[in-house]
Design a protein around this motif. Sequence first.
Motif, PDB file in Angstrom:
ATOM      1  N   LEU A 105       0.818  -1.213   0.000  1.00  0.00           N
ATOM      2  CA  LEU A 105       0.000   0.000   0.000  1.00  0.00           C
ATOM      3  C   LEU A 105       0.854   1.266   0.000  1.00  0.00           C
ATOM      4  O   LEU A 105       2.005   1.235   0.416  1.00  0.00           O
ATOM      5  N   PRO A 106       0.250   2.389  -0.443  1.00  0.00           N
ATOM      6  CA  PRO A 106       0.968   3.652  -0.303  1.00  0.00           C
ATOM      7  C   PRO A 106       1.126   4.037   1.176  1.00  0.00           C
ATOM      8  O   PRO A 106       0.246   3.734   1.987  1.00  0.00           O
ATOM      9  N   PHE A 107       2.230   4.698   1.478  1.00  0.00           N
ATOM     10  CA  PHE A 107       2.440   5.269   2.808  1.00  0.00           C
ATOM     11  C   PHE A 107       2.280   6.782   2.707  1.00  0.00           C
ATOM     12  O   PHE A 107       2.692   7.395   1.716  1.00  0.00           O
ATOM     13  N   ILE A 108       1.666   7.382   3.735  1.00  0.00           N
ATOM     14  CA  ILE A 108       1.543   8.836   3.762  1.00  0.00           C
ATOM     15  C   ILE A 108       2.237   9.329   5.020  1.00  0.00           C
ATOM     16  O   ILE A 108       1.845   8.974   6.132  1.00  0.00           O
ATOM     17  N   GLY A 109       3.291  10.106   4.849  1.00  0.00           N
ATOM     18  CA  GLY A 109       4.101  10.494   5.992  1.00  0.00           C
ATOM     19  C   GLY A 109       4.026  11.979   6.295  1.00  0.00           C
ATOM     20  O   GLY A 109       3.564  12.775   5.480  1.00  0.00           O
ATOM     21  N   GLY A 110       4.506  12.344   7.472  1.00  0.00           N
ATOM     22  CA  GLY A 110       4.645  13.756   7.819  1.00  0.00           C
ATOM     23  C   GLY A 110       5.984  14.256   7.319  1.00  0.00           C
ATOM     24  O   GLY A 110       6.697  13.546   6.606  1.00  0.00           O
ATOM     25  N   ASN A 111       6.375  15.465   7.715  1.00  0.00           N
ATOM     26  CA  ASN A 111       7.611  15.977   7.145  1.00  0.00           C
ATOM     27  C   ASN A 111       8.852  15.303   7.712  1.00  0.00           C
ATOM     28  O   ASN A 111       9.946  15.489   7.206  1.00  0.00           O
ATOM     29  N   GLY A 112       8.664  14.477   8.763  1.00  0.00           N
ATOM     30  CA  GLY A 112       9.788  13.680   9.255  1.00  0.00           C
ATOM     31  C   GLY A 112      10.275  12.688   8.219  1.00  0.00           C
ATOM     32  O   GLY A 112      11.415  12.231   8.278  1.00  0.00           O
ATOM     33  N   MET A 113       9.402  12.347   7.271  1.00  0.00           N
ATOM     34  CA  MET A 113       9.792  11.397   6.225  1.00  0.00           C
ATOM     35  C   MET A 113      10.299  12.108   4.980  1.00  0.00           C
ATOM     36  O   MET A 113      10.590  11.468   3.977  1.00  0.00           O
ATOM     37  N   ASN A 114      10.361  13.445   5.036  1.00  0.00           N
ATOM     38  CA  ASN A 114      10.865  14.188   3.880  1.00  0.00           C
ATOM     39  C   ASN A 114      12.378  14.312   3.978  1.00  0.00           C
ATOM     40  O   ASN A 114      12.903  15.334   4.378  1.00  0.00           O
ATOM     41  N   SER A 115      13.066  13.238   3.648  1.00  0.00           N
ATOM     42  CA  SER A 115      14.518  13.259   3.710  1.00  0.00           C
ATOM     43  C   SER A 115      15.065  12.378   2.604  1.00  0.00           C
ATOM     44  O   SER A 115      14.577  11.268   2.409  1.00  0.00           O
ATOM     45  N   PRO A 116      16.080  12.861   1.912  1.00  0.00           N
ATOM     46  CA  PRO A 116      16.665  12.031   0.852  1.00  0.00           C
ATOM     47  C   PRO A 116      17.196  10.707   1.404  1.00  0.00           C
ATOM     48  O   PRO A 116      17.402   9.768   0.654  1.00  0.00           O
ATOM     49  N   ARG A 117      17.378  10.657   2.723  1.00  0.00           N
ATOM     50  CA  ARG A 117      17.942   9.432   3.307  1.00  0.00           C
ATOM     51  C   ARG A 117      16.995   8.252   3.234  1.00  0.00           C
ATOM     52  O   ARG A 117      17.394   7.111   3.401  1.00  0.00           O
ATOM     53  N   VAL A 118      15.718   8.548   2.978  1.00  0.00           N
ATOM     54  CA  VAL A 118      14.756   7.447   2.889  1.00  0.00           C
ATOM     55  C   VAL A 118      15.133   6.510   1.741  1.00  0.00           C
ATOM     56  O   VAL A 118      14.920   5.302   1.801  1.00  0.00           O
ATOM     57  N   PHE A 119      15.754   7.067   0.713  1.00  0.00           N
ATOM     58  CA  PHE A 119      16.108   6.233  -0.445  1.00  0.00           C
ATOM     59  C   PHE A 119      17.257   5.288  -0.139  1.00  0.00           C
ATOM     60  O   PHE A 119      17.409   4.255  -0.755  1.00  0.00           O
ATOM     61  N   GLU A 120      18.039   5.684   0.838  1.00  0.00           N
ATOM     62  CA  GLU A 120      19.152   4.846   1.236  1.00  0.00           C
ATOM     63  C   GLU A 120      18.683   3.829   2.274  1.00  0.00           C
ATOM     64  O   GLU A 120      18.960   2.641   2.162  1.00  0.00           O
ATOM     65  N   LEU A 121      17.937   4.325   3.266  1.00  0.00           N
ATOM     66  CA  LEU A 121      17.558   3.452   4.382  1.00  0.00           C
ATOM     67  C   LEU A 121      16.458   2.465   3.999  1.00  0.00           C
ATOM     68  O   LEU A 121      16.322   1.420   4.620  1.00  0.00           O
ATOM     69  N   ALA A 122      15.655   2.802   3.003  1.00  0.00           N
ATOM     70  CA  ALA A 122      14.599   1.878   2.572  1.00  0.00           C
ATOM     71  C   ALA A 122      14.836   1.472   1.125  1.00  0.00           C
ATOM     72  O   ALA A 122      13.906   1.237   0.376  1.00  0.00           O
ATOM     73  N   LYS A 123      16.097   1.394   0.754  1.00  0.00           N
ATOM     74  CA  LYS A 123      16.452   1.141  -0.644  1.00  0.00           C
ATOM     75  C   LYS A 123      15.714  -0.091  -1.180  1.00  0.00           C
ATOM     76  O   LYS A 123      15.692  -1.135  -0.539  1.00  0.00           O
ATOM     77  N   GLY A 124      15.131   0.067  -2.356  1.00  0.00           N
ATOM     78  CA  GLY A 124      14.398  -1.041  -2.944  1.00  0.00           C
ATOM     79  C   GLY A 124      12.961  -1.123  -2.463  1.00  0.00           C
ATOM     80  O   GLY A 124      12.132  -1.819  -3.039  1.00  0.00           O
ATOM     81  N   ASN A 125      12.649  -0.429  -1.355  1.00  0.00           N
ATOM     82  CA  ASN A 125      11.286  -0.458  -0.821  1.00  0.00           C
ATOM     83  C   ASN A 125      10.763   0.950  -0.575  1.00  0.00           C
ATOM     84  O   ASN A 125       9.848   1.155   0.208  1.00  0.00           O
ATOM     85  N   SER A 126      11.367   1.930  -1.212  1.00  0.00           N
ATOM     86  CA  SER A 126      11.046   3.306  -0.840  1.00  0.00           C
ATOM     87  C   SER A 126       9.948   3.923  -1.707  1.00  0.00           C
ATOM     88  O   SER A 126       9.546   5.055  -1.462  1.00  0.00           O
ATOM     89  N   ASP A 127       9.449   3.193  -2.688  1.00  0.00           N
ATOM     90  CA  ASP A 127       8.443   3.790  -3.568  1.00  0.00           C
ATOM     91  C   ASP A 127       7.096   3.974  -2.878  1.00  0.00           C
ATOM     92  O   ASP A 127       6.787   3.298  -1.906  1.00  0.00           O
ATOM     93  N   ASN A 128       6.321   4.904  -3.446  1.00  0.00           N
ATOM     94  CA  ASN A 128       4.937   5.099  -3.027  1.00  0.00           C
ATOM     95  C   ASN A 128       4.803   5.655  -1.614  1.00  0.00           C
ATOM     96  O   ASN A 128       3.909   5.278  -0.867  1.00  0.00           O
ATOM     97  N   LEU A 129       5.694   6.550  -1.265  1.00  0.00           N
ATOM     98  CA  LEU A 129       5.597   7.269   0.006  1.00  0.00           C
ATOM     99  C   LEU A 129       5.202   8.711  -0.304  1.00  0.00           C
ATOM    100  O   LEU A 129       5.882   9.397  -1.069  1.00  0.00           O
ATOM    101  N   TRP A 130       4.097   9.157   0.299  1.00  0.00           N
ATOM    102  CA  TRP A 130       3.613  10.523   0.086  1.00  0.00           C
ATOM    103  C   TRP A 130       4.032  11.397   1.254  1.00  0.00           C
ATOM    104  O   TRP A 130       3.810  11.030   2.401  1.00  0.00           O
ATOM    105  N   VAL A 131       4.636  12.522   0.963  1.00  0.00           N
ATOM    106  CA  VAL A 131       4.965  13.471   2.031  1.00  0.00           C
ATOM    107  C   VAL A 131       4.658  14.887   1.578  1.00  0.00           C
ATOM    108  O   VAL A 131       4.640  15.176   0.375  1.00  0.00           O
ATOM    109  N   GLY A 132       4.398  15.750   2.561  1.00  0.00           N
ATOM    110  CA  GLY A 132       4.160  17.155   2.261  1.00  0.00           C
ATOM    111  C   GLY A 132       5.074  18.011   3.105  1.00  0.00           C
ATOM    112  O   GLY A 132       5.342  17.685   4.259  1.00  0.00           O
TER     113      GLY A 132
END
Lengths: 293, 383, 288
Positions: free
Chosen positions: B244-271
């Motif tokens: 499912l899509p994830f919807i996050g707060g601005n705590g999830m607005n970090s380029p590091r998400v691509f590293e820490l969730a590599k391969g599983n980082s798609d479909n995350l919504w943040v504002g």
Amino acid sequence: MLAQQFINAISLGGVYALFALGFTLIFGVLGIVNLAHGAVFMLGAYSALHAVILLRLPLMAAILAAIVTTGAAGWLLDKLIFAPLRARDAPHLAPMIATIGLAICLSSSVEGFFGAQNLRFPVEALPTETLSLGGIRITWLELQIVLLAFVLMGILMWCLKQTRIGRALRGLAESPKAAALLGIDVEGLFRFTSVLASLLGGVAGVLIALYTNAVFPLMGQPMLHKGIAVVILGGMGDIRGALLGGFFLGFAEVFSVAYIGSTMRDAVAFGLLFAILLLRPDGLFGKATQRRA
Amino acid sequence: MNLKLNILSAILGISFLYGNAVAADIKIGIAAALTGNAAQYGLPIRQGLELAAAEINVRGGVNGNRLELIIEDEQGKKEEGINVFKKLIFQNKVMMLFGPTLSNSAQASDPVAQTAKVVVFGTSNTADGITSIGDYVFRNSVTERDILPITLKIAAQNTGLKKVAVIYGNDDIFTKSGYDNFKKALRDLKIPVATTETFAKGDVSFKPQLTNIRASNPDAVVLSALVAEGAPIMVQARQLGITLPFIGGNGMNSPRVFELAKGNSDNLWVGSPWSVESPAPENKRFIAAYLKAHGTMPDQFAAQAYDAMYIAAQALKTIKLTGKLETDRKALRDALPATQWNGATGPFKFRRIVGRNGKPAGYDAVQTAIVMVTQANRYVIKN
Amino acid sequence: MEWLDNFWATYSTLLLSVGTNVLLALSIYLTLACGLLTVANAAFMAIGAYTAALLTLQTGTPFLLALILGALLPALVAMLIGRPTLRLSGVYLAMATLAFGEVVRILILNAEDLTGGALGLNGIAQLTTGFDVAFALIGALYVLLRFAGSRIGRAMAAIRQDEIATELMGLNVRAYKLFAFVLGAALAGLAGALNAHFTFFISPNEYGFERAVEILAMGVLGGTGSPWGAVLGGVVITLLPELLRGFGHYRPLINGVVLIVIIIYSPQGIWDLTRFIRRRHSGKPAVN
């Protein structure tokens, strides 16, 4: 859903048990609550991580690197802290407080070198397969953690029972003085135990870091917190108890999330622990008179 | 990295000596978590502030006055925060303060600044109620109250979600505050919640909670977490087969998400008001300068800190310094509310909020939200 | 005296923290002096802090009364859990009290309507003055020092040496233990109540595992032989990070090294080191 939660509990229990093995070993033989065990665990994870990233070693070699680093840390731990305190006949709480200082040193050094941010193992290095059976899923890695916990427990218990060094260790755990009279190299055994326990912590660090994807300087702190509970639940110094305690805490946590609510998880787990200690003052699986080192 | 910065500031110092030899320094105190767990947020904040100050100084400072930064480590602890604030205010006699890094420390140390009548400017404190401490308290950190409804609305339009499951960290002021705002936004938008789960900092396994979520059959997972826990949550969710899509707060607005969730980082919504992908020239300039100075990509903490320094400088520009500390501090406080700025985080102005006693108190940020979704290791802007 | 004013303005919070931390060290000294390893002090501190802060915040209770209740409620809780818990010994007692502490923290976290949950309680009035802390400290020290030379003190020392022998001598060991535990809880609660009223803000995470271990470290580092040991431990552990501030990034590292060095060279606690000086003053020769 129940089946999945059962699997979740086994996997979480394996994590706790793996962490607890080295922790309980130090207590059993040296009689010390080693509050630096979480930091050593973290050191293992960082060693392997940087062996993979900087030296481009395969995972197995990286685990070996972690064993070497944390083993050395264990040697230093005994040489620089425990041995001088033994020589000075320190009261039993002194080494524990010294390990708090050591934990601060280790985590702040690692933070200084590698930063405070979370790191993870590169995806290429990870075993990523997931086993799926009728909607129940478990990753290979979780399975390996659980298996390793059992294998290590088996090896440790066998060694303690069957080998000369194991028997010496058990004698040492019962009475260092008697062991010394019998001509056992007490100091050497203490050091050996510290090395062994620390490298067990290091291996646990690598595997658990692979599983959580979260390597950071204070990663050992919450594990230590849970680890103390596990080890005491199992009866301090009891190898098999550490494993049982780990699974007990794993099940208590998972099923309180499943049936009571996740906000109460830790209250239920620790409340249960409190109640158990009142009913069984030597731990769930401990024996009052005998210590199985 | 630090060495590079030292050289940079040394050069800037020399250029200043030859440029405006008569001007006075304006002392600015910075309290940030530079060691301990919160250092991962405190460091980018420090670097953002330093970068902006260096840029301002190299262009001749504020009306010819050089900005002098006095930086102290508050370790993300409340008592340290108070001690550092007092040291900066009473000993270093700073004009104003930036910090502290965490909302907990802000709740404890901002009253010190308020009582001493010194402006305190938060760049990362998002918890509700911080600016209600008093009229010397300012922040440009996003108040999620305004952002989350927009994030949810746009995510709902794009994914067609009907009901959601929620997971949040209930032992942390940042993630709990984010959850409270999510809850309110979900209620206002009439989106039913299938189940609400919590986790604690440092948890190893999130699978028990995620198993509950999977069983409740939601269309999306609302996630109030920092990237340190949020990324592992996404990884473990995918392992359990939750796509499912994830919807996050601005705590999830970090380029590091691509590293820490590599391969599983798609479909995350943040504002957030700031996006690494925002095409605004101010942002492009900021990212290039940050990359050059520090060798890493900036995150939201750095961007907000960078803008904050410019906002403060803008206000300082409008006042005439008398050299009398109390007067100048008061003048700065009076000049700040009207300050507007267009920086890395887009157009910015302050909004006065009402305090606990019903009287006007401190100032929050008014900014426009950028809503993004992660696709193939990038944030893609959706509004 | 502008210098003094400035000094107080800058360091007042630090000095007040030293005071409340010494109270915490004294609270664990009480149980350590009976040979009991209890680490529930952080939880008692939390109960005291929340009780007092809620009273002054929401009901406008006078500060003194809030302080008293902030000390009484933890004492009451200690009385309730003390009876069953104190039967345990060694690390099992430590674990039971640690588990109790964790339950308290989670309950505070979950009682959101009352405690604010993770958001904590903010806007707590700054009511604690230097005099309050000094008064509490002197009072506590006076009482504990009086104990040390009295029947109670001797009984506690006897229990620490040999519990069974003490029981056989006809002393009510359980009563003494419970007394130490309850009084320790009251002191920890008082420290929490005072601390809450000079830091503006409290949240459950301040009272977790780390705080419990820190309190224990203060007690052991100073030495469990005398209340003065606890005082020294509290002062050193609170001031050390501040004294090392100039070391910047190396501060935590050096802090850790100093702790280890102190323990290795003075395993009986810092107070033990002063033994030689004390002997010299009282005219007796120092013994090796």
